[in-house]
Design an enzyme around this catalytic site. Structure first.
Site, PDB file in Angstrom:
ATOM      1  N   ASP A   1       4.497  24.248  -1.046  1.00 26.09           N
ATOM      2  CA  ASP A   1       5.912  24.056  -1.370  1.00 26.09           C
ATOM      3  C   ASP A   1       6.390  22.628  -1.144  1.00 26.09           C
ATOM      4  OD1 ASP A   1       5.685  24.215   1.365  1.00 26.09           O
ATOM      5  OD2 ASP A   1       7.478  25.450   1.664  1.00 26.09           O
TER       6      ASP A   1
ATOM      7  N   HIS B   1      -7.088  -5.754  -1.017  1.00 27.30           N
ATOM      8  CA  HIS B   1      -5.939  -4.892  -0.743  1.00 27.30           C
ATOM      9  C   HIS B   1      -4.959  -5.522   0.252  1.00 27.30           C
ATOM     10  CE1 HIS B   1      -3.895  -1.021  -0.651  1.00 27.30           C
ATOM     11  NE2 HIS B   1      -3.896  -1.064   0.665  1.00 27.30           N
TER      12      HIS B   1
ATOM     13  N   SER C   1       0.835  -1.199   0.000  1.00 29.94           N
ATOM     14  CA  SER C   1       0.000   0.000   0.000  1.00 29.94           C
ATOM     15  C   SER C   1       0.874   1.255   0.000  1.00 29.94           C
ATOM     16  CB  SER C   1      -0.967  -0.047   1.192  1.00 29.94           C
ATOM     17  OG  SER C   1      -1.947   0.948   1.101  1.00 29.94           O
TER      18      SER C   1
END
Length: 445
Positions: free
Chosen positions: A371, A424, A156
């Site tokens: 940023d 998953h 994951s």
């Protein structure tokens, strides 16, 4: 400066249990790797070897767990992959910065900062780029002057980190295995969540097809929550929108059915009619609280942020495009059937979860930060020479299949294995997943 009570260099500690030999390590790492002489954090890792093989010259495999903000698995509770990996490797379980026995980051430790801006600046160093640079220092620490490249297994979010590793320090890697963890390399968080909402609706349909009697029950719970101020045993309120986030359980095979068995405990007779039981409310709290993983909530969207565009509470904004998740008015019959959300993070969770409330302003600053440095080097990935194999789960609720395959095609030499046999958590549930990836890497599959 690190204020963790267990900070500082320590001699490795060795112990044995259940056929395993475990060696605990800790070292100091820079908070900001661009400022190696600045503040430091303590990094913890546990090296695990099969008993009887601890003196063999085995290659090391670093496990990069899912998350963000989850500590490494403990050997007594690790998934099926660990025992399989120990047949070939020394396995390194690293608590990523801010988690487990590494210097923790939560509402208590972060309260030491003077304001939310300082806290957000600190947490800006907790993404995959910093995790990878920590891993490189750990590799050198474990291997000394003769440190060899090691193998990495990324599950994951750990797969996201593995791609950052391939971008920043491929010289440290012998081979890479990825399970359910190929992110978009260039997409914005909006692209991620737009696809995620569609997949989550599909998982709702699968769930209610399996348990059709749960639909009226889920609707009744939501209606009760809309009409009443219901408190969990912890004292915090269970709102309708928070109840909906229980859909995160749909994403793994191990937990897909757990909501059904929670809902069957929902109502008990009360003096003024049906009430939600403490069993139900305690079970909901165990899933919903971020007390054990606050970084998951704080960094879930920033892990997708690159360049000058903020995430700006992407999941919250994109939800408006999916009216099926709007449960407003369900008590009056103006909404429904109820649909559960998935792993999305919302600003209101920082108002309703006591573990997150003190971090609300910090979360807002992270959501609007512009940023963020890049996490992936597209040129380096296109020229990659490290063997990479990846399991792509066809119906993965958490990682989009099409985005994953686009990424696979951007990494030179990456071999994907597309399967609909696993969810998953496939690598945790079935050792055959890692078996298949090892065979692929060795050219026998």
């Amino acid at each position: 400066m690190d204020t963790h009570p267990n900070a500082g260099p320590k001699a490795p500690v060795t112990y044995r249990h259940d056929g395993l030999v475990c060696v605990d390590h800790s070292l100091d790492v820079p908070l900001d790797h661009a400022d190696p002489h600045g503040p430091t954090l303590s990094l913890f890792a546990r090296e695990v070897t099969a008993a009887g093989r601890e003196h063999e010259d085995l290659p090391r495999l670093l496990w990069l767990q899912g998350g963000p903000g989850g500590r490494a698995e403990r050997p007594n509770a690790a998934g099926a992959w660990l025992r399989r990996a120990l047949r070939d490797y020394r396995v390194v379980l690293m608590d990523q910065r801010g988690t487990g026995r590494s210097t923790p980051a939560d509402r208590r430790t972060l309260a030491a900062f003077p304001d939310a801006a300082a806290t957000a600046a600190h947490l800006a160093h907790f993404r995959a780029d910093s995790i990878v640079r920590d891993a490189e220092l750990l590799r050198a620490h474990l291997g000394g002057d003769a440190a060899r490249p090691w193998s990495v297994l990324g599950q994951s979010f750990g797969g996201f980190c593995a791609l950052t590793y391939l971008s920043l320090a491929p010289e440290g890697l012998a081979e890479v295995f990825i399970t359910g963890g190929l992110p978009t390399l260039t997409g914005h968080a909006d692209d991620v969540y737009r696809a995620a909402y569609a997949r989550t609706l599909a998982h709702n349909e699968r769930y209610f097809a399996r348990y059709p009697g749960d639909q009226p029950l889920a609707d009744a719970v939501a209606a009760h929550l809309e009409r009443n101020d219901v408190r969990m045993p912890s004292g915090e309120r269970l709102s309708v929108r928070r109840f909906q986030t229980l859909g995160i359980t749909f994403g793994t095979a191990a937990k897909f059915d757990s909501l059904h068995y929670l809902l069957e405990t929902a109502f008990v007779p009360g003096p003024r009619g049906p009430e939600l039981s403490d069993t139900f409310l305690r079970g909901a709290d165990a899933v919903l609280s971020f007390a054990e993983r606050p970084l998951y909530a704080l960094l879930h969207e920033p892990i997708y942020a690159q360049g000058g565009r903020p995430t700006a509470w992407s999941a919250h904004r994109i939800r408006e495009e999916f009216p099926a998740f709007d449960a407003t008015g369900i008590a009056d019959g103006d909404a429904g059937p109820l649909r559960f959300t998935g792993e999305m993070i919302y600003p209101w969770q920082f108002e309703e979860d006591p573990a997150l409330v003190p971090l609300r302003e910090t979360a807002g600053l992270l959501a609007h930060r512009t940023d963020w440095p890049p996490l992936y080097d597209l040129g380096r990935l296109a020229a990659n020479e490290v063997p990479v194999v990846a399991a792509v789960y066809y119906d993965d609720m958490f990682v989009d299949r099409e985005q994953a395959l686009e990424t696979a095609s951007a990494v030179r030499g990456l071999r994907p294995w597309i399967t609909n046999t696993h969810a998953h958590d496939g690598v945790r549930a079935d050792a055959a997943v890692l078996d298949r990836l090892l065979a692929m890497a060795r050219g026998t599959a």
